[in-house]
Design an enzyme around this catalytic site. Structure first.
Site, mmCIF file in Angstrom:
data_model
loop_
_atom_site.group_PDB
_atom_site.id
_atom_site.type_symbol
_atom_site.label_atom_id
_atom_site.label_comp_id
_atom_site.label_asym_id
_atom_site.label_seq_id
_atom_site.Cartn_x
_atom_site.Cartn_y
_atom_site.Cartn_z
ATOM 1 N N HIS A 115 73.252 42.381 -24.907
ATOM 2 C CA HIS A 115 74.418 43.078 -25.237
ATOM 3 C C HIS A 115 74.127 43.994 -26.463
ATOM 4 O O HIS A 115 74.833 44.179 -27.478
ATOM 5 C CB HIS A 115 75.483 42.052 -25.619
ATOM 6 C CG HIS A 115 76.834 42.794 -25.496
ATOM 7 N ND1 HIS A 115 77.915 42.203 -24.983
ATOM 8 C CD2 HIS A 115 77.316 44.256 -25.641
ATOM 9 C CE1 HIS A 115 78.961 42.810 -24.901
ATOM 10 N NE2 HIS A 115 78.584 44.196 -25.370
ATOM 11 N N GLU A 145 78.261 34.604 -23.287
ATOM 12 C CA GLU A 145 77.250 35.226 -24.549
ATOM 13 C C GLU A 145 77.355 34.292 -25.738
ATOM 14 O O GLU A 145 78.481 33.819 -26.030
ATOM 15 C CB GLU A 145 77.533 36.554 -24.714
ATOM 16 C CG GLU A 145 77.515 37.505 -23.285
ATOM 17 C CD GLU A 145 77.535 39.141 -23.657
ATOM 18 O OE1 GLU A 145 78.127 39.389 -24.878
ATOM 19 O OE2 GLU A 145 77.501 39.712 -22.718
ATOM 20 N N ARG A 180 80.743 44.939 -18.686
ATOM 21 C CA ARG A 180 81.210 43.469 -19.151
ATOM 22 C C ARG A 180 80.656 42.474 -18.276
ATOM 23 O O ARG A 180 80.793 42.680 -16.920
ATOM 24 C CB ARG A 180 82.774 43.436 -19.220
ATOM 25 C CG ARG A 180 83.370 44.289 -20.496
ATOM 26 C CD ARG A 180 83.247 43.204 -21.571
ATOM 27 N NE ARG A 180 83.842 43.855 -22.828
ATOM 28 C CZ ARG A 180 83.106 44.594 -23.626
ATOM 29 N NH1 ARG A 180 81.744 44.339 -23.511
ATOM 30 N NH2 ARG A 180 83.478 45.165 -24.733
#
Ligand code: NAD
Length: 532
Positions: free
Chosen positions: A285, A267, A238
């Site tokens: 991601h 993000e 994370r």
């Protein structure tokens, strides 16, 4: 037979849709682009019993208000930021997710990123393919074999990374204060007791913890300084666990040889500072992006939704819609107490215990489920990044290998109602008990058999010492030197001159250096900071 209508508003893998369609009591509407048309969803949602989304459908209070038949929302994936959990809970709507479907995808992405960083593969690829250069000397890498991999967070993904790293002939060490030593030993991995040791010993460091209050900024400049020169750092967990500016600086200075990052504090991360760092490998991601993991997630979420609709047990409940009952309200102060006892117990050595005994005395022994859940909430709070509730608590505890034994005694002893927690750990047996004063105020009344009168709040130092004159003075002067203000002090002792337990309430965090000095006082046997 009642038929349940399920609306799917985003793309999910075929296997999940097929599973739902094959059920005689389920009718599926699959509209994978519908998440773009919120008004349309609002219009049709009243007919549906279940809604399945990914992260694109805003499951807002307005939507839930209209969803008169809705019983369950399934999130095909992990994060539930797009779902108003409180609004769902208030309406008795269960929210479920699929946290385990991505494990292998994220594990394999980590291995890929590790090798890519060690050998700078994307840079060599770019040089040849895009710049048409043949630069063999420039891309000198390091081998994984013989290196020490330090894994922070040894859960589902961390442990699988460990197994794979061993196949690469790496020495694997792990730091995770919340897992049983046997889990690591079984896999031939050395569990270290403090983060600093891992930082010092590892050639490559990879984080696999959730993002919690404790793990946010877990790796900053200070931690990087303790690492070996030329360390490689990975974050596939994370964004925010590793401080991005500090990692950037360390890549620029060369302290960190290379880094690989899939997740960012904000993000989409198209202007993140790390994109300008040298020797960094980044991906947007995509740790969970494999066909297999999407299939797993779709099947898991379909099964969770089916179970919820049929009133069966669900494994991955994110909220607990029936928690707010009248009984729970009466128990509320005891639930607060149980939660604090859980938070206390996990910070002493109970997290490694095989079994935790919860003893309930007096009237509260009649309905212990909310109290045990509240205890688990405190106990698990630091380990997970989802709310712990009545439904998911038993599953989470089982997954973490935490075994709770409840002892119910209708009669009170010194206190009419009391909760006592007992656990055995590597450092011996620990017990703590509490009650509620004036039906409102939780109090800790006993620690390891010593009597106390403590409000379970704030920061405290728990010490075990020989009851001889001068100890408190020595302690006070160390804390004073480190600018730590003492807000209160309580001593529990059985007999003058023997072993005693002390609690020092402090206003500030006690720096590790001060704890080190306190440990050096000959009369002090143990010291531990607890945050409640
Ligand atoms: P998990 O819950 O199985 O494991 C997390 C582990 O971290 C647990 O063992 C826990 O005890 C440990 N932990 C918690 N706090 C800690 C602390 N302060 N210090 C050390 N260890 C601590 O979770 P998982 O499924 O293995 O996922 C790990 C991480 O990977 C999560 O952050 C998850 O969101 C992330 N993830 C990312 C992707 C991606 O696309 N990149 C995909 C899946 C999962």
């Amino acid at each position: 037979m009642s038929v349940y209508k399920v609306l799917i508003t985003e793309h999910i893998a075929e296997a999940g849709i097929e599973l739902l369609k094959s059920q005689p009591d389920i009718e599926v509407t699959y509209e994978p682009e519908l998440f773009r048309d919120f008004e349309k969803i609002l219009e049709i949602i009243p007919e549906y019993d279940a809604l399945i989304t990914r992260s694109g459908t805003p499951v807002t209070e307005e939507l839930l208000e209209r969803a008169k038949r809705l019983k369950v929302v399934g999130r095909a994936g992990v994060g539930v930021d797009n779902i108003d959990l409180n609004a769902a809970s208030r309406r008795g709507i269960l929210v479920v997710n699929a946290p385990t479907g991505n494990t292998l995808a994220a594990t394999e992405h980590t291995m890929g990123m590790m090798i890519a960083a060690a050998r700078l593969i994307p840079y060599a690829h770019k040089s040849l393919k895009e710049e048409r250069k043949w630069e063999r000397k420039k891309f000198m890498g390091v081998e994984l074999a013989g290196k020490t991999l330090g894994i922070i967070g040894f859960g589902r993904i961390g442990s699988r990374v460990g197994i794979r790293a061993k196949a690469f002939d790496m020495k694997v060490i792990a730091y995770d204060p919340y897992i049983k030593r046997e889990k690591a030993e079984r896999l031939g991995v050395e569990l270290v007791d403090d983060l600093e040791e891992l930082l010092r010993r590892s050639d490559i460091i990879t984080v696999h913890t959730p993002l919690t209050e404790e793990t946010k900024n877990m790796i900053t400049k200070k931690e990087i300084e303790k690492m070996k020169d030329g360390v490689i750092i990975l974050n596939i967990a994370r964004g925010g666990i590793i401080n991005e500016k500090d990692l950037y600086d360390a890549l620029v200075s060369g302290k960190v040889r290379a880094a690989a990052v899939d997740v960012f504090s904000k993000e989409p991360a198209t202007d993140n500072i790390l994109l300008d760092a040298p020797n960094i490998i980044v991906t947007p991601h995509i740790g969970a992006n494999t066909y297999e993991s999407q299939t797993n997630v779709a099947v898991i979420i379909a099964n969770q939704v089916l179970a919820a609709l049929r009133g069966e047990e669900v494994e991955f409940a994110v909220n607990a819609p029936y928690e707010d009952t009248a009984a729970a309200k009466v128990l509320k102060p005891f639930m607060d107490l149980a939660e604090k006892l859980g938070l206390f117990a996990v910070q002493v050595a109970c997290s490694r215990s095989k079994e935790i005994v919860l003893e309930f005395r007096g009237e509260i022994s009649e309905d212990t489920k909310p109290l045990t859940t509240a205890f688990l909430k405190g106990f698990l709070q630091k380990m997970v990044d989802i709310p712990v509730n009545l439904i998911n608590a038993p599953f989470l505890a089982k997954e973490k290998g935490i075994s709770i034994v409840e002892v119910k005694r209708p009669e009170g002893i010194n206190f009419k109602k009391l909760i006592r927690v007992t656990c055995k750990s590597e450092s011996g047996e620990f017990s703590i008990a509490g009650t509620v004063m004036d039906e409102k105020f939780p109090k800790i009344v006993e620690i390891n058999g010593f009597l106390f009168d403590l409000t379970p709040e704030g920061k405290l130092l728990l010490i075990k010492n020989f009851d001889v004159p001068g100890v408190i003075g020595k302690l006070g002067s160390i804390l004073g030197r480190y600018n730590v203000n003492i807000a209160g002090f309580q001593l529990g002792r059985m007999e003058k001159g023997k072993e005693a337990k002390g609690v020092i309430l402090v206003d500030d965090d006690v720096p590790p250096e001060a704890i080190g000095e306190i440990k050096g006082i000959p009369e002090i046997l143990e010291v531990k900071q607890i945050n409640l």
